[in-house]
Each structure stands twice: as structure tokens, then as C-alpha cells.
Design an enzyme around this catalytic site. Structure first.
Site, PDB file in Angstrom:
ATOM      1  N   GLU A  47      -1.453   0.159   8.134  1.00 24.81           N
ATOM      2  CA  GLU A  47      -0.600  -0.850   7.506  1.00 24.81           C
ATOM      3  C   GLU A  47       0.450  -0.195   6.619  1.00 24.81           C
ATOM      4  O   GLU A  47       1.601  -0.637   6.572  1.00 24.81           O
ATOM      5  CB  GLU A  47      -1.467  -1.801   6.680  1.00 24.81           C
ATOM      6  CG  GLU A  47      -0.678  -2.901   5.989  1.00 24.81           C
ATOM      7  CD  GLU A  47      -1.537  -3.786   5.111  1.00 24.81           C
ATOM      8  OE1 GLU A  47      -0.999  -4.750   4.545  1.00 24.81           O
ATOM      9  OE2 GLU A  47      -2.747  -3.501   4.977  1.00 24.81           O
TER      10      GLU A  47
ATOM     11  N   HIS B 156       3.522  -6.849   4.278  1.00 23.81           N
ATOM     12  CA  HIS B 156       2.154  -6.483   4.653  1.00 23.81           C
ATOM     13  C   HIS B 156       1.878  -6.831   6.116  1.00 23.81           C
ATOM     14  O   HIS B 156       2.699  -7.459   6.790  1.00 23.81           O
ATOM     15  CB  HIS B 156       1.146  -7.225   3.781  1.00 23.81           C
ATOM     16  CG  HIS B 156       1.083  -6.719   2.384  1.00 23.81           C
ATOM     17  ND1 HIS B 156       0.163  -5.791   1.964  1.00 23.81           N
ATOM     18  CD2 HIS B 156       1.842  -7.021   1.302  1.00 23.81           C
ATOM     19  CE1 HIS B 156       0.361  -5.529   0.669  1.00 23.81           C
ATOM     20  NE2 HIS B 156       1.374  -6.265   0.253  1.00 23.81           N
TER      21      HIS B 156
ATOM     22  N   GLU C 269       2.695 -11.529   5.483  1.00 23.35           N
ATOM     23  CA  GLU C 269       1.766 -10.860   6.396  1.00 23.35           C
ATOM     24  C   GLU C 269       2.388 -11.007   7.781  1.00 23.35           C
ATOM     25  O   GLU C 269       2.394 -12.098   8.357  1.00 23.35           O
ATOM     26  CB  GLU C 269       0.395 -11.539   6.365  1.00 23.35           C
ATOM     27  CG  GLU C 269      -0.337 -11.444   5.042  1.00 23.35           C
ATOM     28  CD  GLU C 269      -1.063 -10.114   4.872  1.00 23.35           C
ATOM     29  OE1 GLU C 269      -0.894  -9.225   5.725  1.00 23.35           O
ATOM     30  OE2 GLU C 269      -1.795  -9.975   3.880  1.00 23.35           O
TER      31      GLU C 269
ATOM     32  N   HIS D 195       0.832  -1.205   0.000  1.00 16.46           N
ATOM     33  CA  HIS D 195       0.000   0.000   0.000  1.00 16.46           C
ATOM     34  C   HIS D 195       0.869   1.260   0.000  1.00 16.46           C
ATOM     35  O   HIS D 195       2.065   1.195  -0.239  1.00 16.46           O
ATOM     36  CB  HIS D 195      -0.987  -0.035   1.156  1.00 16.46           C
ATOM     37  CG  HIS D 195      -1.662  -1.374   1.263  1.00 16.46           C
ATOM     38  ND1 HIS D 195      -2.600  -1.824   0.355  1.00 16.46           N
ATOM     39  CD2 HIS D 195      -1.487  -2.386   2.141  1.00 16.46           C
ATOM     40  CE1 HIS D 195      -2.984  -3.058   0.681  1.00 16.46           C
ATOM     41  NE2 HIS D 195      -2.316  -3.420   1.756  1.00 16.46           N
TER      42      HIS D 195
END
Length: 318
Positions: free
Chosen positions: A143, A199, A281, A106
Site C-alpha cells: 500500500e 490509501h 480508499e 503509510h
């Protein structure tokens, strides 16, 4: 990273679907597994205080067959200061001549560019949004901030080993995105020896732990991962084993059947890659125990260290 839209989800929690996977971390990190057994014996410790995967991670996960565990962290929510997206080639070091591309999941500016990031792009198997905003902790730590901080720390560690490091973005450059297809293209153009997308998930309270996402064998449209499936699996296993060992974060208890490994075919960042690439993640931002770790600068340093050691092991082939 959350699995919203483009390769990640939005900031609300979602539970992923399970499926079969075939990797065994046990052979890779026996020491880490022994730590897991000891941890279980003493009752455990909760720890202290994307577009291609955003907010709440979900999506066809296929589990592996090993068991990798959970630990602490201290405080230091200091953000690493932004630096150029490309490191100067290092003159010496064990990774001299190696190129690593880090993709911070992101972008902090995505919130201001919703029209741009909602534009669909081709990921080979279908179309997805260009990118998403990602998820955040309940207290508002995003995030995008987390991934950029870990990416900066990881870059420093890899440069110290002699690698040339490129980031897909550095928070303000570009001011949003880039789109998931472009993130893959950056690694391909750099002829990266290894690429990783960083992430944090956005699942429900009580869903804890990390997982590493491996590319499935995909041959459709512009996507053909067949040449990189095996090397990416090797990279992913090494990252998972070292992340477990260094951070003490347990493998996910809600996806991957306790192995910390998942295979997916719906992520543009993996589908369109022509170089060995995985996603990680690092934990679930919506779980209070994981959030206490993810918001700790000291723990983020451990996260970067674990990822770095996995990449170094892969590039050395040892």
C-alpha cells in the site's frame, strides 16, 4: 489504506461495521450514475489487469444515500520517481494561489521502524499508534508504494493547474511515518485549501470498490472538526463522483451501502485537521480484481486524474 492501529488497519483483511450516512452522489454525478446503470444492464466488467487507515479497512462507517460503478485498466507498474515534498508555487493556472496537501498513506520505511510507529499519539478522542505499515496485494505490492505513486501523479496534475502542492512525506523523507497527528498538522500549518490522504484497503477477497472517508463532527480533547465537516463533505462528494467517473472503479460493496462514502470519528488525520480533508480508499488490495487495477500504472494514472478533478472542482467551487 488499512484500518489498523493509528488511523488505519494492518495488512490482514477485516470487515467494517456499517452505520448511517447522509450524502447523495446522484445529484453530483448524474453522468456517472447513468454509467452505473448501463454497466449493470450489460452484466458488468470486472476490470483487468492506513495507521489512519491501513491494511484492512474497518471501523464505524456511516453510509450515504446515492449510488455511484467498475472498469478496466492496462499495465504499467512503473513507479513515479520521487521529487521534493513541496512544489514551487505556480505562476499561473486556474488554481494559482491554492495550496493542496497530499498525504500518501503509510511509508515504505515503516517496516524497518516498528518501535517508532507503534508509539501511541493523541488523536483527540483517544490514542492510536503513530502509524502502521499498511496492507499489500497477495503478490506483495505494498500500500505504501501504491499511495506514494498515486501521490506523485496527483501532485503533477495539480501543479499543472497552478496549485502549490505539499506532500506529508516522500517515501525516504522522513524514513518512517510521520505520525498521524503530524500528518494532520502539516496540512494545518500549510493552511491548505484542501487536503487528502491516499490509501488502499486490505479487506477480504470479493470485497471490492473505493470509498471516501469523511470526518464526523468531533469535539474532544485536541480535536474539533466542527468547522470543517461541511466543507470536507463537499470535497469528499466531489472526489468520489469524479473518481467513479474517471476510473470506473465501483463504490465499495462492503462499506458505505453502495454510496462510496463513509463517515468516521476515529481517524487522527481527520480529527486533528483544521482544513477541509478526506481520505480515499482507492480499492481493496486483497481482492484479485481490484489488485489487478491497483498494480497497473495506467489505472493509477486514472486514479490520480479522478482525485485531481474532484479537488479542482472543489477549489473552483463549481
Amino acid at each position: 489504506m488499512s484500518y489498523v492501529g493509528p488511523d488505519f488497519d494492518p495488512p490482514q483483511p477485516r470487515r467494517p461495521r456499517r452505520g448511517p450516512l447522509t450524502v447523495a452522489l446522484a445529484a453530483l454525478v448524474p453522468g456517472a450514475l447513468l454509467g452505473w446503470l448501463v454497466y449493470e444492464a450489460v452484466g458488468g466488467s470486472g476490470g483487468s489487469g492506513g495507521s489512519d487507515t491501513a491494511g484492512a479497512r474497518t471501523s464505524a462507517a456511516s453510509p450515504s444515500t446515492a449510488k455511484p460503478w467498475s472498469a478496466p485498466a492496462t499495465d504499467d507498474a512503473k513507479q513515479a520517481s520521487p521529487t521534493p515534498t513541496t512544489s514551487a508555487p505556480a505562476a499561473s493556472g486556474t488554481l494559482k494561489g491554492k495550496v493542496v496537501v497530499i498525504d500518501p498513506g503509510h511509508n515504505p520505511g515503516n517496516f524497518q521502524h516498528t518501535a517508532e510507529i507503534n508509539r501511541p499519539v493523541d488523536i483527540g478522542t483517544n490514542k492510536k499508534e503513530c502509524d502502521t505499515t499498511g496492507t499489500s496485494t497477495n503478490s506483495g505490492y505494498t500500500e505504501a508504494r501504491f499511495t506514494l505513486d498515486v501521490a506523485h501523479r496527483l501532485r503533477t496534475l495539480l501543479e499543472e493547474q497552478g496549485a502549490t502542492v505539499k506532500l506529508t512525506h516522500d517515501g525516504d523523507s522522513p524514513p518512517w511515518g510521520p505520525c498521524v497527528d503530524e500528518r494532520a498538522r502539516i496540512g494545518n500549518t500549510a493552511h491548505a485549501d484542501a487536503a487528502i490522504s491516499v490509501h488502499a484497503d486490505g479487506s477480504a477477497e470479493g470485497d471490492r470498490g473505493f470509498h471516501v472517508i469523511l470526518p464526523a463532527s468531533v469535539h474532544a480533547g485536541a480535536a474539533d472538526t466542527r468547522p470543517i465537516v461541511d466543507s470536507s463533505r463537499d470535497l469528499g462528494e466531489r472526489v468520489a463522483g469524479n473518481f467513479l467517473r474517471v476510473t470506473g472503479e465501483p463504490p465499495s460493496n462492503y462499506v458505505g451501502d453502495g454510496t462510496g462514502l463513509v463517515t468516521r470519528q476515529d481517524l487522527g488525520g481527520l480529527n486533528l485537521s483544521t482544513v477541509p480533508k478526506v481520505f480515499i480508499e482507492c480499492g481493496n488490495m486483497r481482492d484479485s480484481k481490484d489488485a489487478a487495477l491497483l498494480t497497473s500504472g495506467a489505472w493509477r494514472q486514472k486514479a490520480a486524474q479522478g482525485i485531481s478533478e474532484g479537488i479542482v472542482s472543489f477549489l473552483r467551487g463549481s
